[in-house]
Design an enzyme around this catalytic site. Sequence first.
Site, short mmCIF file in Angstrom:
data_model
loop_
_atom_site.label_atom_id
_atom_site.label_comp_id
_atom_site.label_asym_id
_atom_site.label_seq_id
_atom_site.Cartn_x
_atom_site.Cartn_y
_atom_site.Cartn_z
N HIS B 212 0.80 -1.22 0.00
CA HIS B 212 0.00 0.00 0.00
C HIS B 212 0.84 1.28 0.00
CE1 HIS B 212 -4.27 -1.59 0.86
NE2 HIS B 212 -3.55 -2.51 0.26
N SER B 216 -0.17 -1.22 -6.26
CA SER B 216 0.06 -2.35 -7.15
C SER B 216 0.87 -1.95 -8.37
CB SER B 216 -1.29 -2.92 -7.62
OG SER B 216 -2.00 -3.45 -6.55
N LYS B 240 -14.24 -7.80 -8.95
CA LYS B 240 -13.39 -8.66 -9.78
C LYS B 240 -12.77 -9.77 -8.93
CE LYS B 240 -9.89 -8.31 -13.37
NZ LYS B 240 -9.11 -7.41 -14.20
N ASP B 241 -12.35 -9.42 -7.71
CA ASP B 241 -11.80 -10.44 -6.82
C ASP B 241 -12.86 -11.46 -6.43
OD1 ASP B 241 -9.25 -9.47 -6.87
OD2 ASP B 241 -9.33 -8.43 -4.94
N GLU B 284 4.94 -33.98 -1.86
CA GLU B 284 3.74 -33.39 -2.46
C GLU B 284 4.15 -32.64 -3.72
OE1 GLU B 284 0.06 -33.27 -0.52
OE2 GLU B 284 1.22 -34.95 -1.26
#
Lengths: 186, 418
Positions: B212, B216, B240-241, B284
């Site tokens: 922040h 971004s 959108k998220d 894994e």
Amino acid sequence: MADSTSVAKRSDAHGEDETRRDFLYLATGAMTAVGAAAIAWPLIENMNPSADVLALSSIEFDLSPVEVGQSVTVAWRGKPVFVRHRTAEEIAEANAVDVSSLRDPQSDADRAEKPKWLIQVGICTHLGCIPLGQKNGEPKGDFNGWFCPCHGSHYDTSGRIRVGPAPRNLEVPDYEYLTDSLIKIG
Amino acid sequence: MDKFLQIPIVQWIEYRLPIFSFMNESIVVYPTPRNLNYWWNFGSLAGIALSLQIVTGIVLAFHYTPQADLAFASVEHIMRDVNYGWLLRYAHANGGSMFFTVVFIHLFRGMYYGSYKAPREILWMLGVVILLMMMATAFMGYVLPWGQMSYWGATVITNMFTAFPLVGDWLTTLLWGGFVVDNPTLNRFFSLHYLMPFMIVGVVVVHLWALHVHKSNNPLGIDMKGPQDSLPFHPYYTIKDMFGLGVFLLVFAWLIFFAPNLLGEADNYIPANPLVTPPHIVPEWYFLPFYAILRAIPDKLLGVVGMFGATLILFALPWLDTCKVRSARFRPFFKMAFWLFVVDVFVLGWVGKNPPEGMFILIGRIASIYYFAHFLVILPLLGKFEPTRPLPESIGTPVLKGGGEMPSGAAAAKMEKS
């Protein structure tokens, strides 16, 4: 001039959109609520008794070895169940009480299917301690039944609360006689 | 928001703890580049995956017993007896895979668009810290069911520490609390497996704090120059998220309900046996590329160093890539190198899945060398010699010149700010 008309047009279009947007908004909210509930359900339900715990929820107990005047404590669902082979005096004492004078009115016949066998959950209805009176020499309280040492509740020979803070009589579990001397608790 | 802040109780709280304006500034009007594509969904998805793991994990711990004689049986108890226990366990086990998938995509996105470059180096390094902590947490979690793969996976991984000179044996005994992986190991792994996710949450908070500060990055890799380049986070990116979350949950639900053991190893349904090693030990899937690097190097210490180095080298990435242009869109050769690197990682994963014999040894070695060459040779060289394409003057210019108009929300946010 041109600008103001285009602005007016846009806000009109916005107005027509309103119901469609409201619908989408509500539908999304409703779907989210359903989804959240579906996720929350297993997260809560898993805390209820599991299958292996439920599998232990009924037991059988053979009464024949219990002599007159003897008490036996049986574990059922992790709780102590008091099984007492009552003497004739104790039965008479239990029947002599005026039911309407009791805090939790219940006749002795309602509590013991066969008068000589009193079967009840040995947990004080006050705050869950185990009352004394099962073993010889333990205090039986002022009414010759059971006495809870935690906060001083006295139970009579029928397991009914007589004196002290407990609100109810000792709980009688569901049980049935499979034969004359074999019971199934739970 | 302004109306909300006028409510007396809100004002009372706000005066003492400005949480409402903080929330408003960080998730409502928070300026976000207007050109983010779907690759930017994976950060929020990673946060959601972490939360899901914590919630299902806490609930599983209600029913699990971290004791060597009882652990395996308690997991079977969860599967058979506990109400919805199968769902919770499958959600947690597959949730780990979902978490790693999302984080790997998040990481590759950062690499492609140069999100690690100035001024976001610390943001990137915090992400690598999170990845390392995730790996430790996932590894210890995999030990808890105390099956054959749990036990022997734990044995192999902890034995890596014996490779370190002088302190190796001492360190390994310390990790085990004994002379082999045993009950003390299981107890401490459970404790740490429960602790570390909360530590990850702490690092995530700092990661977001760093994010922040400079906001971004975006597909063009150029800075936001003003309100015309940004959109308010809400509703544009919240919705959108949420859409991305829906797709994520579809895949997750498919795994849980239709293929819950797809990514697991059947051998882990055999109780741990300290006297018999399974014929083929595989970690894994999310560890396979690293495992391939370990096996590619025919030296115990160097193999371990190579494996850890493969992750640790990410810390140095902001300085290994010296090119000032962030996004691969304007770096034609870097773009090719990036995709070759992605292919290389998949090849390593494929090699890691297969037994170390025949051609897999050679392929594994070439792929391992290429992995490090990408960071240590290709990136520095590209930084020096690569001809980059011209950057657009701003994020907004190509959009706004195209004749589109500004969304009303963005205009509103702009006014609110000023």
